[in-house]
Scaffold this active site. Structure first.
Site, PDB file in Angstrom:
ATOM      1  CG  HIS A   1      37.059   6.767  53.214  1.00 23.48           C
ATOM      2  ND1 HIS A   1      35.986   6.647  52.357  1.00 23.48           N
ATOM      3  CD2 HIS A   1      36.803   5.913  54.232  1.00 23.48           C
ATOM      4  CE1 HIS A   1      35.122   5.772  52.857  1.00 23.48           C
ATOM      5  NE2 HIS A   1      35.589   5.309  53.989  1.00 23.48           N
TER       6      HIS A   1
ATOM      7  CB  SER B   1      38.809   7.280  47.346  1.00 23.15           C
ATOM      8  OG  SER B   1      38.388   7.796  48.577  1.00 23.15           O
TER       9      SER B   1
ATOM     10  CB  SER C   1      35.190   9.345  50.933  1.00 26.47           C
ATOM     11  OG  SER C   1      36.001   8.451  50.192  1.00 26.47           O
TER      12      SER C   1
ATOM     13  CG  ASP D   1      37.573   1.668  54.683  1.00 27.45           C
ATOM     14  OD1 ASP D   1      36.594   0.980  55.033  1.00 27.45           O
ATOM     15  OD2 ASP D   1      37.750   2.839  55.080  1.00 27.45           O
TER      16      ASP D   1
ATOM     17  CD  GLU E   1      40.359   1.775  58.822  1.00 23.11           C
ATOM     18  OE1 GLU E   1      41.453   1.198  58.930  1.00 23.11           O
ATOM     19  OE2 GLU E   1      40.081   2.819  59.414  1.00 23.11           O
TER      20      GLU E   1
ATOM     21  CG  ASN F   1      35.870  -3.082  62.388  1.00 24.16           C
ATOM     22  OD1 ASN F   1      35.679  -1.865  62.337  1.00 24.16           O
ATOM     23  ND2 ASN F   1      35.012  -3.909  62.972  1.00 24.16           N
TER      24      ASN F   1
ATOM     25  CE  LYS G   1      38.125   1.052  61.924  1.00 17.53           C
ATOM     26  NZ  LYS G   1      36.686   1.068  61.630  1.00 17.53           N
TER      27      LYS G   1
ATOM     28  CG  ASP H   1      37.199   4.600  62.803  1.00 21.24           C
ATOM     29  OD1 ASP H   1      36.016   4.705  62.468  1.00 21.24           O
ATOM     30  OD2 ASP H   1      38.133   4.633  61.974  1.00 21.24           O
ATOM     31  CG  ASN H   2      33.865   1.228  63.985  1.00 18.16           C
ATOM     32  OD1 ASN H   2      34.947   1.655  63.606  1.00 18.16           O
ATOM     33  ND2 ASN H   2      33.429   0.028  63.634  1.00 18.16           N
TER      34      ASN H   2
ATOM     35  CB  CYS I   1      30.073   7.498  64.036  1.00 17.62           C
ATOM     36  SG  CYS I   1      30.719   6.489  62.678  1.00 17.62           S
TER      37      CYS I   1
ATOM     38  CG  HIS J   1      31.982   0.398  53.718  1.00 20.54           C
ATOM     39  ND1 HIS J   1      33.040   1.188  54.093  1.00 20.54           N
ATOM     40  CD2 HIS J   1      32.262  -0.028  52.466  1.00 20.54           C
ATOM     41  CE1 HIS J   1      33.923   1.230  53.116  1.00 20.54           C
ATOM     42  NE2 HIS J   1      33.480   0.502  52.123  1.00 20.54           N
TER      43      HIS J   1
ATOM     44  CG  HIS K   1      35.814   9.024  61.975  1.00 21.46           C
ATOM     45  ND1 HIS K   1      34.470   9.274  61.883  1.00 21.46           N
ATOM     46  CD2 HIS K   1      35.938   7.673  62.010  1.00 21.46           C
ATOM     47  CE1 HIS K   1      33.818   8.128  61.857  1.00 21.46           C
ATOM     48  NE2 HIS K   1      34.682   7.146  61.916  1.00 21.46           N
TER      49      HIS K   1
ATOM     50  CB  SER L   1      41.712   3.699  62.506  1.00 18.89           C
ATOM     51  OG  SER L   1      40.619   4.115  63.260  1.00 18.89           O
TER      52      SER L   1
ATOM     53  CD  GLN M   1      44.340  -0.697  57.925  1.00 18.30           C
ATOM     54  OE1 GLN M   1      45.192  -1.493  57.521  1.00 18.30           O
ATOM     55  NE2 GLN M   1      43.066  -0.820  57.623  1.00 18.30           N
TER      56      GLN M   1
END
Ligand SMILES: NC(=O)c1ccc[n+]([C@@H]2O[C@H](COP(=O)([O-])OP(=O)(O)OC[C@H]3O[C@@H](n4cnc5c(N)ncnc54)[C@H](O)[C@@H]3O)[C@@H](O)[C@H]2O)c1
Length: 521
Positions: free
Chosen positions: A57, A80, A85, A157, A218, A243, A248, A252-253, A257, A363, A444, A452, A456
């Site tokens: 993204h 992307s 996104s 990703d 990711e 991930n 991460k 992140d998740n 979210c 996703h 996010h 995250s 990476q």
């Protein structure tokens, strides 16, 4: 020529660069992990010489990742990983800074796969027919040999860049692998893309794989794909599963979210969440964040799950757990978070309450049966604004599709079946079933993405500085803890230090790692 490496970038509007730059500078303050890596490795440049393709993204936060990779020495190209996104001002700022980026908000699927191919194609340093141009000798149809170099590393990703390379290479060995019949509109486009490339550059993907050192992935769905490829013996390159770094997926998740789901729903619909019944399908990391978010707004949350452990967790948090079918009479807002397919079917949508809002934060868009919804003869689509569509069900759906659709006034109702009665039911679909937090909002916040993207960057350094055998790896726990550590000061966190006696008593080093591999957080 399908791939043209003379094209410096393709973004919606380069004039947005200044705005993008201002937001990148704000984001840097909220991304201490990435900035710490710049401070630590900026001089040593551990990514010197690496050609990196990113398919992730193209947001403001990703811009900070890209510029970190560049500062560490890499030559970067980007696209992307979702048609909706891209933040156009972020893409413009990155393009203006000299990084070839191929991304804009609202790409068609054909454009999306072209952008992916462009990001995977580096120009040869000494010109198209220069000695360094690894595939010029093999070029038969592409007279000027454009796009001859592939990346050494990929930041993926969802696995689309990895997929294109693997499918493309398989087709170079046996072109009939592209002759499959598929019901998926997107898969047809991927096959067409690969056919076009095969004609122009018949050894492109072989040459790419020859110089590819690995991919860092990711997201949960992309990681699933990698393990499946490994199981089938198809994986050609080493991969790092970013991930499943704790810093991460458990951040992140979950926390990402928890904030960005509501952002997406609200920017799209302005609806009041309090008092509504929200059905969250899936109670993994993303589902947990979504359910908590909706509850915090005052919604009554229903969870659906297939895994008894996650179902029990949801129940222990006070959520009702039932099937989608049972939830249909009650739900006002539906959110799919499973990474699985066909979670909300056309039949479900037909039975939803009038004016229900349906969205996906997983996703891919196949969690909601969008293809079937689009093809249903008795369903009419009415676009409200970009990434918000109303779908009207019922015999008079076509006649009622005007401005007054769904009302019983009959105004704007001109079709043969128009009786003036209220006989249609409508639902709203956000971002055409694609991830709502990136399609309808901006993904996010920076702080969580710093976690995250620090993972990476560390994964890219691992892949570039070590020759790893083909497998799927995770970053060592020391690095996971280091990522967390880099984010503590920004929040004013004061960590307790283990005494030597305490460390010996629980059997760890005072400097970590503090948990065994099997610990689940
Ligand atoms: N939008 C974002 O910003 C974002 C961020 C992170 C991950 N993701 C994506 O979100 C998806 C979920 O990620 P995750 O990390 O939560 O995965 P996860 O595996 O932790 O959770 C998915 C959950 O869905 C459940 N599930 C599977 N099939 C189901 C079904 N038919 N009905 C009900 N539940 C079902 C599973 O049991 C699991 O608990 C993935 O596609 C991932 O790539 C999106």
């Amino acid at each position: 020529m399908y791939i043209d490496t003379d094209l410096p970038y393709k973004v919606a509007d380069i004039a947005l660069a200044e705005w993008g730059r201002k937001e990148i500078e704000i984001a840097q303050h909220e991304m201490p992990g990435l900035m710490a890596l710049r401070a630590k490795y900026g001089a040593a440049k551990p990514l010197e010489g690496a050609r990196i393709t990113g398919s992730l993204h193209m947001t403001i936060q990703t811009a900070v990742l890209i510029e970190t990779l560049v500062e560490l020495g890499a030559d970067v190209r980007w696209c992307s990983c979702n048609i909706f996104s891209t933040q156009d001002h972020a893409a413009a700022a990155i393009a203006a800074a000299g990084v070839p980026v191929f991304a804009w908000k609202g790409e068609s699927l054909e454009e999306y796969w072209w952008c992916t191919a462009m990001a995977l194609s580096f120009p040869c340093a000494n010109g198209k027919n220069g000695a360094d141009c690894m595939c010029s000798a093999n070029e038969t149809n592409n007279a000027n040999g454009a796009g001859c170099k592939g990346p050494n590393l990929i930041v993926d990703d969802g696995g689309d860049a990895t997929l294109l390379i693997h499918k493309g290479r398989a087709a170079e060995i046996d072109a009939s692998t592209l002759d499959v019949t598929t019901g998926s509109h997107e898969e047809k486009i991927i096959l067409d893309t690969l056919r076009t490339i095969l004609k122009e550059e018949p050894r492109k993907w072989h040459d790419t794989v020859a110089e590819l050192r690995g991919v860092s992935e990711e997201t949960t769905t992309g990681v699933h794909r990698l393990y499946q490829m490994k199981e089938r013996g198809e994986l050609l390159i080493p991969a790092i599963n970013v991930n499943d770094s704790v810093t991460k997926s458990k951040f992140d998740n979950l926390y990402g979210c928890r904030e960005s789901l509501a952002d997406g729903i609200k920017r799209a619909t302005d609806t009041m969440i309090a008092g509504k019944v929200v059905v969250v399908c899936g109670y993994g990391d993303v589902g947990k964040g979504c359910a908590r978010s909706m509850k915090s707004y005052g919604a009554r949350v229903i969870v659906t799950e297939i895994d008894p452990i996650c179902a029990l967790q949801a129940a222990m948090e006070g959520f009702e757990v039932m099937t989608v079918e049972d939830a249909l009479p009650e739900g006002n807002i539906y959110v799919t978070t499973t990474g699985n397919r066909d979670i909300i079917t056309l039949e479900h949508m037909r039975l939803m309450r009038d004016q229900s809002i349906v969205c996906n934060i997983g996703h891919f868009d196949n969690e909601i049966q969008m293809d079937r919804l689009e093809a249903a003869p008795d369903v009419t689509k009415l676009n409200i604004k970009p990434q918000v569509d109303k779908y009207i069900f019922g015999a008079n759906a076509n006649a009622n599709a005007g401005a007054n659709a769904g009302t019983d006034t009959g105004a704007g109702c001109t079709g043969a079946g128009c009786t003036g009665e209220k006989n249609s039911r409508s639902i709203f679909i956000l971002a055409e079933g694609r991830l709502v937090n990136l399609g309808c909002a901006t993904g996010h916040p920076s702080f969580v993405m710093s976690n995250s993207f620090t993972n990476q960057t560390l994964a890219q350094i691992e892949l570039w500085t070590k020759q790893l055998p083909v497998d799927v790896y995770r970053l060592p726990k020391e690095l996971d803890e280091e990522v967390a550590r880099l984010h503590l000061a920004n929040l004013g966190v004061r960590l307790t230090k283990l005494t030597d006696e305490q460390a010996a008593y629980i059997g760890v080093s005072p400097d970590g790692p503090y948990k065994a591999e099997h610990y689940r957080y």
